[in-house]
Design an enzyme around this catalytic site. Structure first.
Site, PDB file in Angstrom:
ATOM      1  N   ARG A 114      22.829 -35.638 -61.945  1.00  0.00           N
ATOM      2  CA  ARG A 114      22.131 -35.766 -60.439  1.00  0.00           C
ATOM      3  C   ARG A 114      21.438 -37.197 -60.505  1.00  0.00           C
ATOM      4  NH1 ARG A 114      20.548 -32.236 -55.996  1.00  0.00           N
ATOM      5  NH2 ARG A 114      18.845 -33.331 -54.903  1.00  0.00           N
ATOM      6  N   ARG A 153     -13.195 -26.668 -34.541  1.00  0.00           N
ATOM      7  CA  ARG A 153     -14.674 -26.373 -34.789  1.00  0.00           C
ATOM      8  C   ARG A 153     -14.856 -26.399 -36.110  1.00  0.00           C
ATOM      9  NH1 ARG A 153     -14.793 -20.316 -32.219  1.00  0.00           N
ATOM     10  NH2 ARG A 153     -13.287 -20.176 -33.667  1.00  0.00           N
ATOM     11  N   GLU A 173      -3.016 -15.067 -38.279  1.00  0.00           N
ATOM     12  CA  GLU A 173      -2.157 -15.858 -39.203  1.00  0.00           C
ATOM     13  C   GLU A 173      -0.412 -15.306 -39.416  1.00  0.00           C
ATOM     14  OE1 GLU A 173      -3.903 -15.718 -43.244  1.00  0.00           O
ATOM     15  OE2 GLU A 173      -5.870 -16.646 -42.408  1.00  0.00           O
ATOM     16  N   LEU A 174      -0.205 -14.713 -38.151  1.00  0.00           N
ATOM     17  CA  LEU A 174       1.275 -14.643 -38.110  1.00  0.00           C
ATOM     18  C   LEU A 174       2.222 -15.621 -38.162  1.00  0.00           C
ATOM     19  CD1 LEU A 174       3.102 -12.206 -37.157  1.00  0.00           C
ATOM     20  CD2 LEU A 174       3.082 -13.462 -34.688  1.00  0.00           C
ATOM     21  N   GLN A 195       9.168 -22.909 -45.763  1.00  0.00           N
ATOM     22  CA  GLN A 195       8.172 -21.982 -45.838  1.00  0.00           C
ATOM     23  C   GLN A 195       8.161 -20.836 -47.160  1.00  0.00           C
ATOM     24  OE1 GLN A 195       7.496 -22.167 -41.237  1.00  0.00           O
ATOM     25  NE2 GLN A 195       6.095 -20.529 -42.098  1.00  0.00           N
ATOM     26  N   HIS A 199       9.342 -36.261 -55.805  1.00  0.00           N
ATOM     27  CA  HIS A 199       8.418 -35.376 -55.131  1.00  0.00           C
ATOM     28  C   HIS A 199       7.264 -36.067 -54.711  1.00  0.00           C
ATOM     29  CE1 HIS A 199      11.050 -32.016 -55.878  1.00  0.00           C
ATOM     30  NE2 HIS A 199      10.939 -32.013 -57.143  1.00  0.00           N
ATOM     31  N   GLU A 252      14.611 -37.137 -58.290  1.00  0.00           N
ATOM     32  CA  GLU A 252      13.279 -36.374 -57.721  1.00  0.00           C
ATOM     33  C   GLU A 252      12.173 -36.536 -58.575  1.00  0.00           C
ATOM     34  OE1 GLU A 252      16.389 -35.013 -56.917  1.00  0.00           O
ATOM     35  OE2 GLU A 252      15.877 -34.183 -54.875  1.00  0.00           O
ATOM     36  N   TYR A 301      11.766 -36.508 -61.741  1.00  0.00           N
ATOM     37  CA  TYR A 301      11.548 -35.834 -63.356  1.00  0.00           C
ATOM     38  C   TYR A 301      11.976 -37.054 -64.283  1.00  0.00           C
ATOM     39  CZ  TYR A 301      11.402 -31.348 -60.370  1.00  0.00           C
ATOM     40  OH  TYR A 301      11.004 -30.481 -59.921  1.00  0.00           O
TER      41      TYR A 301
HETATM   42  P1  NAP Z   1      -4.199 -20.624 -36.245  1.00  0.00           P
HETATM   43  O1  NAP Z   1      -3.249 -21.319 -37.351  1.00  0.00           O
HETATM   44  O2  NAP Z   1      -5.163 -19.481 -36.820  1.00  0.00           O
HETATM   45  O3  NAP Z   1      -4.988 -21.536 -35.556  1.00  0.00           O
HETATM   46  C1  NAP Z   1      -5.884 -21.314 -34.480  1.00  0.00           C
HETATM   47  C2  NAP Z   1      -6.947 -22.328 -34.334  1.00  0.00           C
HETATM   48  O4  NAP Z   1      -7.640 -22.110 -33.193  1.00  0.00           O
HETATM   49  C3  NAP Z   1      -7.888 -21.867 -35.632  1.00  0.00           C
HETATM   50  O5  NAP Z   1      -7.672 -22.882 -36.610  1.00  0.00           O
HETATM   51  C4  NAP Z   1      -9.217 -21.942 -35.107  1.00  0.00           C
HETATM   52  O6  NAP Z   1      -9.936 -23.318 -35.440  1.00  0.00           O
HETATM   53  C5  NAP Z   1      -9.104 -22.100 -33.489  1.00  0.00           C
HETATM   54  N1  NAP Z   1      -9.686 -20.885 -33.112  1.00  0.00           N
HETATM   55  C6  NAP Z   1      -9.562 -19.645 -33.282  1.00  0.00           C
HETATM   56  N2  NAP Z   1     -10.464 -18.969 -32.298  1.00  0.00           N
HETATM   57  C7  NAP Z   1     -10.980 -19.844 -31.558  1.00  0.00           C
HETATM   58  C8  NAP Z   1     -11.890 -19.661 -30.316  1.00  0.00           C
HETATM   59  N3  NAP Z   1     -12.116 -18.250 -29.964  1.00  0.00           N
HETATM   60  N4  NAP Z   1     -12.152 -20.693 -29.763  1.00  0.00           N
HETATM   61  C9  NAP Z   1     -11.802 -21.974 -30.065  1.00  0.00           C
HETATM   62  N5  NAP Z   1     -11.144 -22.174 -31.163  1.00  0.00           N
HETATM   63  C10 NAP Z   1     -10.658 -20.994 -31.790  1.00  0.00           C
HETATM   64  O7  NAP Z   1      -3.049 -20.057 -35.387  1.00  0.00           O
HETATM   65  P2  NAP Z   1      -1.755 -21.022 -34.601  1.00  0.00           P
HETATM   66  O8  NAP Z   1      -2.099 -22.530 -34.533  1.00  0.00           O
HETATM   67  O9  NAP Z   1      -1.834 -20.409 -33.120  1.00  0.00           O
HETATM   68  O10 NAP Z   1      -0.671 -20.561 -35.539  1.00  0.00           O
HETATM   69  C11 NAP Z   1      -0.186 -19.223 -35.654  1.00  0.00           C
HETATM   70  C12 NAP Z   1       0.360 -18.985 -36.820  1.00  0.00           C
HETATM   71  O11 NAP Z   1       1.727 -19.670 -36.749  1.00  0.00           O
HETATM   72  C13 NAP Z   1      -0.337 -19.246 -38.161  1.00  0.00           C
HETATM   73  O12 NAP Z   1      -0.014 -18.444 -39.042  1.00  0.00           O
HETATM   74  C14 NAP Z   1       0.223 -20.518 -38.347  1.00  0.00           C
HETATM   75  O13 NAP Z   1       0.154 -21.105 -39.806  1.00  0.00           O
HETATM   76  C15 NAP Z   1       1.611 -20.599 -38.093  1.00  0.00           C
HETATM   77  N6  NAP Z   1       2.320 -21.645 -37.820  1.00  0.00           N
HETATM   78  C16 NAP Z   1       2.516 -22.654 -38.744  1.00  0.00           C
HETATM   79  C17 NAP Z   1       3.078 -23.868 -38.312  1.00  0.00           C
HETATM   80  C18 NAP Z   1       3.444 -24.960 -39.453  1.00  0.00           C
HETATM   81  O14 NAP Z   1       3.272 -24.544 -40.840  1.00  0.00           O
HETATM   82  N7  NAP Z   1       3.990 -26.170 -39.277  1.00  0.00           N
HETATM   83  C19 NAP Z   1       3.476 -24.437 -37.175  1.00  0.00           C
HETATM   84  C20 NAP Z   1       2.895 -23.384 -36.347  1.00  0.00           C
HETATM   85  C21 NAP Z   1       2.575 -22.207 -36.440  1.00  0.00           C
HETATM   86  P3  NAP Z   1     -11.400 -23.577 -35.497  1.00  0.00           P
HETATM   87  O15 NAP Z   1     -12.018 -21.996 -35.576  1.00  0.00           O
HETATM   88  O16 NAP Z   1     -11.648 -24.361 -36.605  1.00  0.00           O
HETATM   89  O17 NAP Z   1     -11.678 -24.118 -34.148  1.00  0.00           O
HETATM   90 FE1  SF4 Z   2      13.995 -22.205 -47.313  1.00  0.00          FE
HETATM   91 FE2  SF4 Z   2      14.938 -20.426 -45.855  1.00  0.00          FE
HETATM   92 FE3  SF4 Z   2      13.332 -22.054 -44.624  1.00  0.00          FE
HETATM   93 FE4  SF4 Z   2      15.654 -22.714 -45.292  1.00  0.00          FE
HETATM   94  S1  SF4 Z   2      15.017 -21.097 -43.790  1.00  0.00           S
HETATM   95  S2  SF4 Z   2      14.105 -23.862 -45.674  1.00  0.00           S
HETATM   96  S3  SF4 Z   2      15.924 -21.548 -47.349  1.00  0.00           S
HETATM   97  S4  SF4 Z   2      12.658 -20.648 -46.242  1.00  0.00           S
END
Ligand code: NAP
Ligand code: SF4
Length: 669
Positions: free
Chosen positions: A216, A560, A652-653, A341, A254, A166, A168
């Site tokens: 390892r 935006r 941010e759900l 995550q 890494h 990895e 190290y």
């Molecule tokens: P999000 O991360 O909050 O993104 C929504 C995007 O829409 C914002 O970045 C915003 O960008 C834009 N937005 C918000 N209000 C708006 C409006 N009124 N008009 C136009 N654009 C607007 O939400 P999400 O993509 O729906 O994801 C939901 C949750 O799931 C988040 O917590 C996210 O972290 C999580 N998630 C994570 C992953 C991952 O890590 N791979 C994958 C999927 C979901 P601007 O304001 O810049 O336009």
């Molecule tokens: Fe890590 Fe749990 Fe996601 Fe597996 S399911 S990668 S252990 S957070």
């Protein structure tokens, strides 16, 4: 006879007989760093030992302060520290398990200004430049590994693992990329190998003939200037001769820009390298990386790929993985979905690790589902991640639970997530919850929209009615589709598509839109080719030209904000998602304002200039709004209820927060 006879067969390594071949691989949790967390660490490992795993490997412990992962990170350098570890080893032994301590010197990956390495070259993933060890310091460091191994033996550990992969310190000595020395510890490949060989030889001298030493080894460095395959094989034989008992396998430094363990990496993607190693050496070999089911683990042993199988995150996700497999209850395993995550993303952000699908991980003494003495009935409304977690957690405590879901299927937003290429593992979580609901006797009422009247029959009500996609107030928005309609198959977008909103879902939807499926049986070959991974006996460190992806659609991803798209994605996976966007030719547009959506496409203003994206479809991924109508009705009727998940807070759900909140509310009821 059980379903996994090869995985469950005992094996003897040195003077240690393991009850099966399942190894919980090393994972730094953050509980290793301070003495006051030792009881929590002991409980965490004891729960895994109780769950039947053959061998546990701890997170890495440094053999010296200069080898710390970060300031005041875990080290094992004194007898007093070793004495404290007896609480950990004792707890594991009491449960019939075995445990190895991993010795890890971070080298230039140390997040401290005092880090040391083979040379002064800074790593691209840490802000500090290491100092180059003097010849004497190298010698002392090799001895310090052996000293720490001796202390581990004194503390009651059953084995040690020397961390040589990895990227190290040991890996830094092995690769020309980082070892620019001209003394006896560098200059030629053989001299670069001297450091790990001395570490193992001196460790063997300290711990005696029979104590197991796991080394390892980095099979594929996946970085420029990494080791050739011939060098790796030569090292394996030298380490074996120096006294290693088992070779565990690591893939990628890494800092490598090839993902090695996240969800999009096909299951068992690296096992072909383990198989080749096993053909060359005489000691047992352990496979690792993206192995998360007992079927695959068993098959790898049955077909001669490996003698043992290491699964770190799968054991975080389900401490009872092995016992469930042995008891014919593999369908009850809470499978790791390789999202990183809550485990690695936390570890790299200096937070205590846990698990998205198992929030109890590393909180075994704090988040406890005690049996209830009350014979209350509980209604949980909404079967997304929060509701599923709440329903199963209440039921586990002994409450009589009914789960209402207005749709015909369980899952909510989770069911959408599992449509994304590379996130298919999310389906395992659905399988787990469906099975768990059945085992726990939860009454599930699908296709039923709960009402205030219906809920009046229950003692407690939990509302997890989730979210609905936000449709922003843009002229012509009626021409656009929500991401939910696209992912659930209600709408099939055309060849040219604009995506509004570049959060996690905007990125995921862009990946979905551009994805071209591989031909049957070619998934792994395609995936390796896209990331530029080739046969390591032909390409140094396994790196070759990347094969471009052929995108299924032309996609524009628009936001935006003026910041970099995907900046807030997971620390250990976001870079890979961003790379897939680039590889798929997704045009990323930041700093846009939305003027109009019409038959011609999406009209934008970017940097004061008008621009028309001539697309067939516009997909909106602009976040979500909470769905709370039922909760408001309950309050208006004077009926108390608990609100959780996206219905509580949509911003941010993510599934991590939803599942944790669902469990916590049940634990505290
Ligand atoms: P999000 O991360 O909050 O993104 C929504 C995007 O829409 C914002 O970045 C915003 O960008 C834009 N937005 C918000 N209000 C708006 C409006 N009124 N008009 C136009 N654009 C607007 O939400 P999400 O993509 O729906 O994801 C939901 C949750 O799931 C988040 O917590 C996210 O972290 C999580 N998630 C994570 C992953 C991952 O890590 N791979 C994958 C999927 C979901 P601007 O304001 O810049 O336009
Ligand atoms: Fe890590 Fe749990 Fe996601 Fe597996 S399911 S990668 S252990 S957070």
């Amino acid at each position: 006879m059980n379903d996994y006879p090869h995985l469950l067969e005992p094996i003897t390594i040195g003077d240690l007989t393991l009850r099966n071949r399942a190894v919980m691989g090393s994972m730094h949790t953050g509980l290793e760093d301070f003495a006051w967390d030792i009881p929590k660490l002991a409980a965490y490992f004891a729960e895994r030992a109780r769950g039947g795993v053959g061998l546990i490997v701890t997170g890495g412990y440094s053999p010296s302060k200069r080898g710390w992962l970060k300031p005041f990170a875990s080290e094992l350098t004194t007898r007093l520290q070793a004495e404290r570890h007896k609480e950990v080893t004792g707890a594991v032994h009491d449960e019939g398990g075995a445990i190895a301590l991993q010795v890890l010197h971070a080298g230039r990956y140390g997040y401290t200004p005092f880090s040391q390495s083979a040379s002064e070259k800074k790593s691209p993933i840490t802000p500090f430049s290491p100092s180059a060890m003097s010849t004497k310091q190298v010698d002392r460091t090799a001895t310090s590994f052996a000293h720490t191994a001796g202390l581990a033996q004194r503390a009651g550990y059953d084995a040690v693992e020397i961390m040589g992969s990895e990227g190290y310190l040991i890996n830094q000595f092995l690769a020309a990329r980082t070892n620019e020395r001209e003394d006896a510890w560098g200059g030629t490949a053989t001299r670069r190998m001297r450091f790990p060989v001395e570490v193992v030889r001196r460790t063997r001298e300290v711990v005696g003939d029979a104590f197991p030493i796991i080394y390892r080894i980095s099979l594929l460095d996946l970085v420029e200037g990494g080791q050739t395959w011939d060098e790796v094989m030569e090292l394996a034989l030298l380490v074996e001769q120096a006294g290693a008992t088992v070779l565990n396998t690591g893939i990628g430094w890494h800092e490598a820009r090839v993902p090695t363990i996240i969800t999009q990496v096909p299951r068992g993607a690296w096992t072909w390298t383990t198989r080749r190693l096993r053909e060359e050496v005489g000691i047992p070999v352990c496979a690792s990386n993206r192995i998360n089911t007992p079927e695959l683990a068993d098959q790898l042993i049955a077909d001669g790929t490996a003698d043992l199988v290491s699964m770190a995150r799968p054991l975080l996700a389900d401490p009872g993985f092995v016992n469930k497999a042995a008891a014919g209850r593999a369908d009850e395993i809470n499978t790791c979905i390789a999202c990183n995550q809550a485990c690695l993303d936390h570890a790299f952000a200096n937070q205590r690790a846990s698990c998205l699908v198992n929030p109890r991980a590393c909180r075994e003494t704090e988040l406890v589902l005690l049996s209830t003495r009350r014979s209350s009935t509980v209604a949980v409304v909404g079967a997304g991640p929060a509701g599923l977690s709440a329903a199963t957690s209440y039921a586990e405590r002994g409450f009589e639970v009914t789960l209402f879901e207005k749709d015909a299927e369980l899952g909510g937003q989770f069911r959408l997530a599992m449509q994304i290429p590379g996130k298919e593992e999310f389906a395992e979580t659905m399988r787990y919850y469906e099975r768990r609901l059945s085992v726990l006797g939860v009454t599930v009422r699908l296709g039923t929209a709960a009402t205030v009247d219906l809920l009046s029959a229950y003692d407690e009500v939990v509302v997890s009615t989730g979210v609905e996609p936000r449709m922003p107030d843009i002229p012509g928005i009626e021409h656009a589709h929500s991401y939910a309609d696209v992912l659930n198959g209600s709408v099939t977008p055309g060849r040219r598509v604009a995506v509004i909103g570049a959060g996690g879902i905007g990125v995921d939807v862009s990946v979905w839109l551009t994805h071209t499926p591989s031909l049957p049986g070619e998934d792994l070959d395609d995936w390796l080719a896209h990331w530029g991974v080739g046969d390591p006996s032909l390409f140094v460190a396994g790196l070759t030209e990347r094969k471009p992806r052929t995108p299924a659609r032309e996609v524009y991803l628009v936001q935006r904000k003026t910041s970099m798209i995907g900046k807030d994605l997971g620390k250990t996976s976001g870079w890979a998602h961003r790379a897939v966007l680039r590889q798929s030719g997704v045009e990323q547009i930041s700093g846009a304002s939305y003027d109009l959506i019409d038959e011609a496409g999406l009209h934008l203003t970017v940097g004061g200039q008008f621009r028309l994206l001539e697309v067939d479809d516009v997909v909106v991924c602009a976040g979500q709004e909470s769905v709370r109508r039922l909760y408001d009705d309950l309050l208006a009727a004077g009926r108390p209820a608990t609100l959780i998940g996206g219905a509580d807070l949509a911003a941010e759900l993510d599934a991590k927060r939803a599942i944790e909140q669902g469990m916590r509310v049940a634990a505290e009821a």
